[in-house]
Design a protein around this motif. Structure first.
Motif, PDB file in Angstrom:
ATOM      1  N   LYS A 102     190.485 -42.586  -9.819  1.00 43.55           N
ATOM      2  CA  LYS A 102     190.230 -42.876 -11.231  1.00 43.55           C
ATOM      3  C   LYS A 102     189.012 -42.087 -11.692  1.00 43.55           C
ATOM      4  O   LYS A 102     188.199 -41.641 -10.874  1.00 43.55           O
ATOM      5  N   LEU A 104     185.511 -40.837 -12.931  1.00 39.76           N
ATOM      6  CA  LEU A 104     184.219 -41.244 -12.393  1.00 39.76           C
ATOM      7  C   LEU A 104     183.117 -40.485 -13.119  1.00 39.76           C
ATOM      8  O   LEU A 104     183.229 -39.288 -13.373  1.00 39.76           O
ATOM      9  N   ASP A 105     182.059 -41.198 -13.468  1.00 39.03           N
ATOM     10  CA  ASP A 105     180.914 -40.578 -14.149  1.00 39.03           C
ATOM     11  C   ASP A 105     179.637 -41.075 -13.483  1.00 39.03           C
ATOM     12  O   ASP A 105     179.193 -42.198 -13.725  1.00 39.03           O
ATOM     13  N   LEU A 106     179.076 -40.250 -12.626  1.00 34.39           N
ATOM     14  CA  LEU A 106     177.819 -40.575 -11.957  1.00 34.39           C
ATOM     15  C   LEU A 106     176.750 -39.648 -12.509  1.00 34.39           C
ATOM     16  O   LEU A 106     176.887 -38.427 -12.447  1.00 34.39           O
ATOM     17  N   CYS A 300     181.177 -44.053  -2.150  1.00 32.28           N
ATOM     18  CA  CYS A 300     181.356 -45.503  -2.304  1.00 32.28           C
ATOM     19  C   CYS A 300     180.036 -46.179  -2.674  1.00 32.28           C
ATOM     20  O   CYS A 300     179.989 -47.017  -3.581  1.00 32.28           O
ATOM     21  N   VAL A 303     179.004 -45.278  -6.277  1.00 35.49           N
ATOM     22  CA  VAL A 303     179.792 -46.009  -7.274  1.00 35.49           C
ATOM     23  C   VAL A 303     179.307 -47.453  -7.379  1.00 35.49           C
ATOM     24  O   VAL A 303     179.127 -47.988  -8.477  1.00 35.49           O
ATOM     25  N   ASN A 304     179.070 -48.096  -6.245  1.00 40.43           N
ATOM     26  CA  ASN A 304     178.615 -49.488  -6.253  1.00 40.43           C
ATOM     27  C   ASN A 304     177.229 -49.598  -6.886  1.00 40.43           C
ATOM     28  O   ASN A 304     176.966 -50.541  -7.646  1.00 40.43           O
ATOM     29  N   SER A 305     176.347 -48.643  -6.600  1.00 44.02           N
ATOM     30  CA  SER A 305     175.015 -48.662  -7.201  1.00 44.02           C
ATOM     31  C   SER A 305     175.095 -48.469  -8.713  1.00 44.02           C
ATOM     32  O   SER A 305     174.376 -49.098  -9.478  1.00 44.02           O
ATOM     33  N   HIS A 306     176.004 -47.604  -9.135  1.00 45.51           N
ATOM     34  CA  HIS A 306     176.195 -47.337 -10.553  1.00 45.51           C
ATOM     35  C   HIS A 306     176.702 -48.586 -11.271  1.00 45.51           C
ATOM     36  O   HIS A 306     176.252 -48.909 -12.366  1.00 45.51           O
ATOM     37  N   LYS A 307     177.619 -49.313 -10.637  1.00 49.16           N
ATOM     38  CA  LYS A 307     178.165 -50.536 -11.239  1.00 49.16           C
ATOM     39  C   LYS A 307     177.098 -51.606 -11.367  1.00 49.16           C
ATOM     40  O   LYS A 307     177.000 -52.283 -12.385  1.00 49.16           O
ATOM     41  N   SER A 308     176.284 -51.761 -10.315  1.00 47.66           N
ATOM     42  CA  SER A 308     175.265 -52.821 -10.339  1.00 47.66           C
ATOM     43  C   SER A 308     174.159 -52.520 -11.335  1.00 47.66           C
ATOM     44  O   SER A 308     173.508 -53.444 -11.838  1.00 47.66           O
ATOM     45  N   GLN A 310     174.644 -51.215 -14.256  1.00 52.86           N
ATOM     46  CA  GLN A 310     175.150 -51.353 -15.630  1.00 52.86           C
ATOM     47  C   GLN A 310     175.000 -52.790 -16.145  1.00 52.86           C
ATOM     48  O   GLN A 310     174.936 -53.726 -15.409  1.00 52.86           O
TER      49      GLN A 310
END
Length: 310
Positions: A102, A104-106, A300, A303-308, A310
């Motif tokens: 999917k 992804l924007d990091l 991985c 992505v998890n760090s980016h989600k947390s 937000q």
């Protein structure tokens, strides 16, 4: 203008970018790089007959725009590495990167990608992958085989390369991309995630690099810091060592030497690619995280760090 522009070219020029250095001139640079990569790389590596006069012309232009001092020339070379560089990936991380399913924007990955520019991972349609004939190998007089090992990932890059180089590139599945990565790793080649300021300041490809053909690895050996460590170093286990010397012969960064007590690892030279560990018949080399190296490109975790956040 739109009538004669190919759709992939239009998509590249209209794609939004967060890169502060992005400009029309930068986009034109990216267009030239993507449209004529074989000429671009053969000139950059000095393998093209025009390399010397083109280099002299560029140096003259740099002197006019900056300074004629050798010091300024050195700074210019370092700046080149800041805008066009690779991150060494353990093969498992390379596989995870091509398996993203999917968008992804990091954002600014300052610690992971320790360069001033080109350190975004913005994947659109990440399942769109093109296997392209490696420009570095193609420009080499005696290239490593196979040639089709550069993986262009996501849009607008994959579509651009496929539309402009239909005879040298082909669309592949994520499964085939993983197979190519595994095969190249087994051949002792290094997986690099490549970033370029002129490519919207983003990650755009995974290259499977051999030390004999790869222009970036050659430049790195010659003092242009184009490559960032994976974050790991090889650590020997003397009790398991068979003294065969295969690790020293296989290391693409010449970071391993042999002693009577087993392999010696130059931590400064070791880029953490894992080639020596994979080649060792006695499993006497382990890859371990090094506290003084930049963090791994662990998709991985990022992505998890980016989600947390937000």
């Amino acid at each position: 203008m739109k009538k004669w522009l190919q759709p992939s070219t239009r998509a590249f020029f209209t794609e939004k970018s967060k890169e502060s250095h992005d400009s029309f001139t930068s986009r034109m640079h990216g267009y030239v790089y993507g449209r004529w990569p074989y000429l671009y790389i053969s000139l950059a590596t000095g393998r093209h007959p025009w390399s010397r006069p083109v280099t002299k012309l560029l140096r003259a232009a740099r002197v006019l725009s900056r300074s004629s001092s050798s010091r300024a020339m050195t700074r210019g070379r370092i700046k080149f590495a800041q805008g066009y560089h690779g991150k060494v990936l353990p093969v498992q991380e390379a596989k995870r990167l091509v398996q993203i399913n999917k968008s992804l924007d990091l954002g600014d990955l300052e610690q992971v990608i320790p360069y001033d520019r080109a350190r975004q991972i913005v994947l659109q349609n990440p399942g769109h992958i093109v296997a392209l004939e490696c420009p570095c190998r193609a420009s080499s007089p005696d290239p490593c085989k196979p040639l089709q090992v550069c993986l262009i990932i996501g849009e607008p890059f994959a579509g651009f390369i496929l539309e402009h180089h239909p005879r040298k590139g082909r669309s592949i599945s994520q499964e085939e991309a993983c197979f190519i990565l595994e095969q190249e790793h087994a051949r002792g080649h290094v997986q690099h995630a490549f970033f370029k300021d002129a490519m919207l300041g983003r990650f755009y490809a995974i290259c499977n690099c051999c030390s004999c053909c790869c222009g970036a690895m050659q430049a790195h050996r010659n003092g242009v810091p184009m490559l960032a460590s994976s974050g790991f170093v090889a650590v020997p286990d003397p009790d398991s060592c068979r003294q065969c010397g295969i690790c020293a012969k296989s290391c693409p960064f010449q970071a391993v030497s042999m002693s009577p007590d087993g392999p010696l690892i130059s931590e400064d030279s070791c880029m953490g690619c894992g080639v020596c560990s994979h080649s060792c018949p006695g499993n006497a080399l382990l890859m371990k995280r090094h506290k003084d190296k930049c963090p791994p490109l662990d998709v991985c975790s990022l992505v998890n760090s980016h989600k947390s956040a937000q």
